[in-house]
Each structure stands twice: as C-alpha cells, then as structure tokens.
Design an enzyme around this catalytic site. Structure first.
Site, PDB file in Angstrom:
ATOM      1  N   GLU A 190       0.851  -1.194   0.000  1.00  0.00           N
ATOM      2  CA  GLU A 190       0.000   0.000   0.000  1.00  0.00           C
ATOM      3  C   GLU A 190       0.885   1.242   0.000  1.00  0.00           C
ATOM      4  OE1 GLU A 190      -3.479  -0.142   0.900  1.00  0.00           O
ATOM      5  OE2 GLU A 190      -3.550  -2.316   1.131  1.00  0.00           O
ATOM      6  N   LYS A 205      -3.791 -11.378  13.084  1.00  0.00           N
ATOM      7  CA  LYS A 205      -4.179 -12.745  12.689  1.00  0.00           C
ATOM      8  C   LYS A 205      -3.739 -13.762  13.733  1.00  0.00           C
ATOM      9  CE  LYS A 205      -3.803 -11.211   7.956  1.00  0.00           C
ATOM     10  NZ  LYS A 205      -2.902 -11.078   6.811  1.00  0.00           N
TER      11      LYS A 205
END
Lengths: 315, 184
Positions: A190, A205
């Site tokens: 990004e 996660k």
C-alpha cells in the site's frame, strides 16, 4: 442463504460477485454511505458497476440493511483497532436479531473476542471468521477440524507484503527502502505500508488464532510485535551464509502471541517466497500440518467467506 | 510414497539438527576435502571443522571433528556416504554437540563495541561464540549486521535468547532469533 454484505471493498465486492456460484443470493450490498437492497436479490452486476464508476452502489440507506430479511451478515468493512467499531456494532445487531455473521473484518475477532462469543451464546445465529486469517487458506477450519484443544501452536507467515519485501531483499541483495518502493509500484504494498511492515497485520491474525486456541483472552496489546523496517539487505546475506533466511514469523499458542523477523532454514517449509502465506499447525496427535496459499486478495478472501457461509447451520 | 518415515522418527520438513562426526584421516594432501564431499553430497551443511593437526591417533592418523547440520533422516546417509568413501568414522550422531544456534544482530555494532557485546553474550548467556560474520556495507559507523553461531548447552536456548535480547535492548540492536519450535 440470503447474504447482506457490509463493505464494498475488494472482499465485499468479490463475495457479491461469487455468491451465486456458491448457491447464495445477495439481498443487500452496502458501503459506508450507500446501499443496494432488495429482498428478492439485488442486481449485483449493476451495483458493482456503479461502485467501480464512483457512483452510489444503490439508492438505499446503509442502516436499512439490518431491516432486510437476510440469513447471513457478511462483515467486510475495513479492520479498525481498539474498539473495532463500527464492525463490532454491525455484528452485534445481526446476532441480536438471531442472524448468522461471517466476518472478513479482523477487528472484532482480534480485539473483542469474548464479547463476540458472549453475544453469539445469546443468539440463535453463529459467528464464523475464516477470512480473517490467511485469506484463501483454510487455517481456522483446519484448527476447528483438529479441535483447538489438540492444537498446541500455530506458526507461520501471514503477511504477503512483508514476505514479498524480504524475499526480494534476499534474492537481489537490495535494501528495504528500495524493495518497498518496488512493491508499491507493483501494487503489492500500500502507499502507507505501515500496518504490514511493522507486523500489526500479522499480529492481528495470530491474536485471532490465540483466541481460538485459548477461547479468548488476547488482543493486540498482548502481542509482542516487531516489524521488518530495520532489517538491512546485509542481514539477509549473512543469514544465507548459514543456509538460512529471514521471514516475518508469527507464533500463537495458549501462552501468547509473538510476531517478528526470525531466522528460518532457507529451504524449510516456512520460507515461502513472494506474497505466498503459510501456516504450520502443530498438533498433539498428528504432528505438524502445513497449509499454504494466497493469504490476501478479493476473490481469494471471498472464497473463505463463502466457505464459512457453507458451514453455517441452515436457518 | 515408497518411503514412509517410521512413526517415531523426527519429521524433516525443513527441520535440521546439529551433529558432530569424528573422523580419522590419513595425513595426505586433499584427504580432508575428499572426506567432506560425502557430507555435502548427502544434503548436509558444514558448520565447522576442527582439524587436530599434531594430535595423532594411535594408528598414526589425524583426528578431525566435523560439526554439521542435516535433516535427521539424512544423517545416516551422510555417515554411510563417508564410510563408502573409505573415510574412517570414529563417532557419529549420538554424541551431540550440545546445541548450536545462530542469531543475527543488527545496528551500530562496531560503534557500540562489538567485542564487548560478544564477551557479554559469552559471560551472561554461558555460550561460546563459535563463529562471527560481520557485514558493514555502508561503513562501520553505519548500521551493520552480524551473524553469530553460538554453542550452548542443550535445552538452554530460551535462557540464551533472553540474555541476547536484553543485551540487544541495552545496545539498541535488533536481534533476529532463529525459529526453533516445531519443525521450522
């Protein structure tokens, strides 16, 4: 099942697109400002075309989604930290109305796991969240199938951007900044890659995994997290002298969560290359299982959402 | 799959272990090189060689101690390969060298007194620095990296990492530890 999809980013749009193929119907698709709602099934192609053309996805108000007759709320709004809002409230409203929830949004599962489970216990609906860990890779369902009690730890690479950068650094002998710029050009990283390279995304996660293993008790604050920003190319060269390489490795167990750059054997299972992800699920009775695949991407993550929908009890 | 591993065997999906092999070599040129080839040919990774010149065995040969790492299921092939090559293997395998671990340190290593860092690791972690490799591509006053191979007593790796981490914190160094759990 009738799906109401909140969030019209890559994942929400892909879920809408693929739902028919999996035998489901989309009755609502909403982004933060607009919604397309139709109890008989929305025109998905039309809504997606409008969204991609920067028009409103539909004429309706997003809050009206909750008034629609749907079976499963697909929560695919962006992950937020701390109170995990507005995702958490979306999940709450659906469960309070006895609907099922499938999350692609990591926030509520990583940051407010116990509250989520408490709401689920009071509801006739169920919560599933395969898509929050490792995109297309069946990580949580594998843990579920082995039963969480029989899983002692989960380790692995769950951030493709960081893995891509480390792989390129090792292969080309280049420094972090150089490879990051390349990754941004390729669309792998990004414009603001902080979340990926400082380890936060991977940590979320592994926090989710620890919550599943320990039945709650973890949030991002409890994780020890280091990123890869300070790793020079020369460190990867030195590791290679010894047949090793450096990967951003996460570990989740009932005792805690740790994410950081670690030395792993160059040809070992965990040294996946490029944007590929891998997890090693360590079990009590069956040794280690390895699941590898694409950990991100719209259609990839959407397959995890739709697998979850398929695993839900019928309403 | 023709060769299913026996149930009690360690799995080798990327897992490697350190082994020590003691060899006896005839004192002739090229003999050492010839003796090492079967190790590499069978997938072993050489860690270090102690060539004990001047220390002659009763049969007039030179003892050589080789530390290597390999997946457990390949170690037998390595020993067999050595014997097939006519190398006299005195000891193999079971005589574990304690444990060896590698760590990479990153930061202003040289400015922050590298030799003091090393002696602190040896003293506080009770480890032996067996090998050091330093890379300072931008000069010694910039960020550099060092790879250390440490010999430690078996089962003490957690304690050693704790010490190395705390020294790293003192000296503002990034410590990249190996992943030891499972079959990394």
């Amino acid at each position: 099942m009738r799906l109401a999809i909140l969030g019209a980013g890559d994942v929400g749009r892909s879920v809408a697109e693929l739902a028919g193929e999996y035998g489901h119907e989309v009755v609502a698709l909403a982004d933060s400002s607009d919604a397309a709602i139709d109890p008989y099934g929305i025109d998905v192609d039309g809504a997606l075309e409008r969204k991609l053309g920067d028009e409103p996805v539909g004429p309706d108000d997003p809050t009206a989604v909750f008034e629609t007759d749907y079976d499963v709320l697909v929560e695919a709004t962006p992950t937020t930290l701390g109170d995990a809002e507005p995702g958490f409230t979306h999940v709450k409203r659906a469960l309070e109305a006895d609907r099922h929830v499938v999350l692609a949004n990591k926030g509520p599962v990583a940051e407010r796991y116990e509250e989520l489970r408490a709401l689920e216990a009071e509801s006739d609906g169920s919560v599933r969240f395969e898509a929050t860990v490792g995109g297309a890779i069946p990580v949580l369902s594998t843990v579920e199938d082995s039963t969480p009690q029989a899983v002692t730890a989960v380790r692995g690479v769950l951030n493709g951007t960081a893995n891509f950068i480390l792989t390129r650094m090792a292969a080309e002998g280049l420094d972090y900044e150089h490879v990051l710029a390349e990754a941004q050009d390729l669309g792998v990283a990004e414009a603001d890659p902080t979340f990926d390279v400082d380890g936060t995304d991977a940590a979320l996660k592994f926090v989710i995994l620890a919550n599943v293993l320990a039945e709650g008790g973890f949030s991002l604050e409890d994780a020890t997290v280091e990123g890869i920003q300070d790793i020079p190319g020369s460190a990867l060269d030195l590791a290679a002298e010894d047949g090793r390489t450096i990967r951003l490795i996460g570990e989740a167990s009932r005792d805690g969560v740790r994410v950081g750059p670690r030395l792993v054997p160059e040809n070992g299972a965990l040294a996946v290359t490029g944007t590929r992800n891998i997890v090693q699920i360590e079990t009590k009775h069956a040794g280690s299982l390895h699941n590898s695949g694409r950990g991100a991407g719209g259609p990839e993550t959407a397959t995890a959402v739709l697998s979850d929908v398929g695993r839900l009890p019928k309403r | 799959m023709a060769d299913e591993p026996a149930e009690d065997e360690a799995e080798t999906d990327g897992g490697v272990r350190a082994y020590t092999v003691r060899l006896e070599l005839v004192d002739e040129p090229g003999e050492l090189l010839r003796a090492l080839a079967p190790i590499a040919d069978n997938g072993g990774n050489l860690l270090s060689i102690h060539h004990e010149r001047g220390n002659i065995t009763p049969r007039g040969h030179i003892p050589v101690e080789v530390d290597l790492e390999s997946p457990p299921d390949r170690f037998d092939d390595i020993v067999e390969g050595l014997r097939d090559a006519g190398v006299n293997v005195i000891q193999a395998g079971a005589e574990h060298y304690g444990e060896e671990i590698s760590v990479v340190l990153i930061g202003h290593l040289v400015e922050n007194d590298l030799s003091e860092t090393l002696s602190r690791i040896e003293d506080e972690a009770d480890a032996v620095v067996q090998d050091l490799s330093l890379a300072a591509p931008d000069g010694t006053d910039a960020t550099s990296s060092a790879r250390l191979r440490l010999a430690i007593d078996s089962g003490r790796s957690d304690r050693v990492f704790e010490v190395v981490r705390s020294i790293g914190a003192d000296k503002d160094l990034t410590v990249v530890e190996p992943l030891l759990g499972g079959e990394a």
